[in-house]
Design a protein around this motif. Sequence first.
Motif: not given
Length: 425
Positions: A158, A160-161, A196, A201, A301-302
């Motif tokens: 969940v 992305g980074t 992140d 997050d 997701g972003a």
Amino acid sequence: MKKIGVALLGLGTVGGGTYRILMNNHDAIAKNDGVDVEIRHIIERDVSKAEALGADLSIVGTDIDKVVNDDKVSVVAEFFGGIEPAKTFLIKCLLAGKSIVTANKELFSKHWPELEEAAKKGKAGLYFEASCVGGVPIIRTLTQSMQGNNILSLMGIVNGTTNFILSKMADEGLEYADVLKEAQRLGYAEADPTADVEGFDSMYKLSILSSLAFRTKVPISKIYREGISKVSKEDIAYGKKFGYELKLLAIAKRNAEGKIEARVHPAFIPASHPLASVKGSFNAVHIVGDNVGDIMLYGRGAGDLPTGSAIVSDIVFAAKQAKPQYAPFKNTEKVSDSGFSSNFYCNYYLRMKVKDEEGVLAKIAGVFGKNHVSINTMIQESDGENAKIIFLIHKTGEKNVKKAMQDVALLPCVESVDAVIRVEE
Ligand code: HSE
């Protein structure tokens, strides 16, 4: 045609994406959904952002009271992020009867009960599809599409980074610190990447998703959290030899005793698992329902347009609701410890450095046995003086493994315990 007035609080990445979608899709939304969306206010200090979008500058300002006092505004979309001033502004809007739409997972996971109380007082709606997994319609799936199931587990990538960083480490054999620098250069990771990379997050999102999945409040205080900053390329490479991929997973399950275990940590998963093929900055959530079986939702997701897509969906959804719905559980931070388990059960990957001399394996195996830790597979590589040993451990309780590793670290023949990574089969 239902006409609704909307205010946008902030015109950053997602606010800008939302503005563009609302303008570009205005006629299609009117035709398909019977909702005529009018942007009546944009709260943004930096007027150049509005200029760049070609917005009507007469509706751009910094006075939230203009939004609160405008009877024609029924939906307020928030893009400030963080706790304040977002919380104060949103509570003001809710008490004035305006529904809110937000991507703010930190605010929502920490202050959902207060927001819900204000919403009930103002008879307003709370919509937060964009708070979890950006453009992927996971909230609506959990709240509107799973009624025929008890959800048994929810497991997702969940963030992305971190998925970008772990994918690059795996594909290119690079160390964490080097990939993080590149991710920051490319704009995937923030200058301060803590939220992140240390799993905050993901924890915020898991709190929201698991509460909806299990229809009981899962506060962030009940979620175990561990980030990826200590992950090494060496372990990713050994994991591959065993047929695993390393991912930062957000996991929530109801265990055999009916207790919820919720955790965010790096974990190996078999390369054949559907989540293993989720690469780069993509996100996905795998849900198991007792009747439907396995479901997986996958996507971005972003980003401005993906997250804007979820915001616009919520604005239209809010406009079409006859009466707002609230959380399908008692929305309070005061939950009983008895509903949660912190002794979760996993398989484990362990890596340690030992002296290469007689009896070492027997001593380690003795400590494992005493702590009910059972070896599945092992690899040993020796340089003549020291040896590196990697164990795969059969499913066991977290407490057993932690105690075993504390005891193993005390053995004089053990130089260091270098990795303890959970394996989700
Ligand atoms: N920073 C998040 C990510 C997106 O990297 O996925 C917003 O939650």
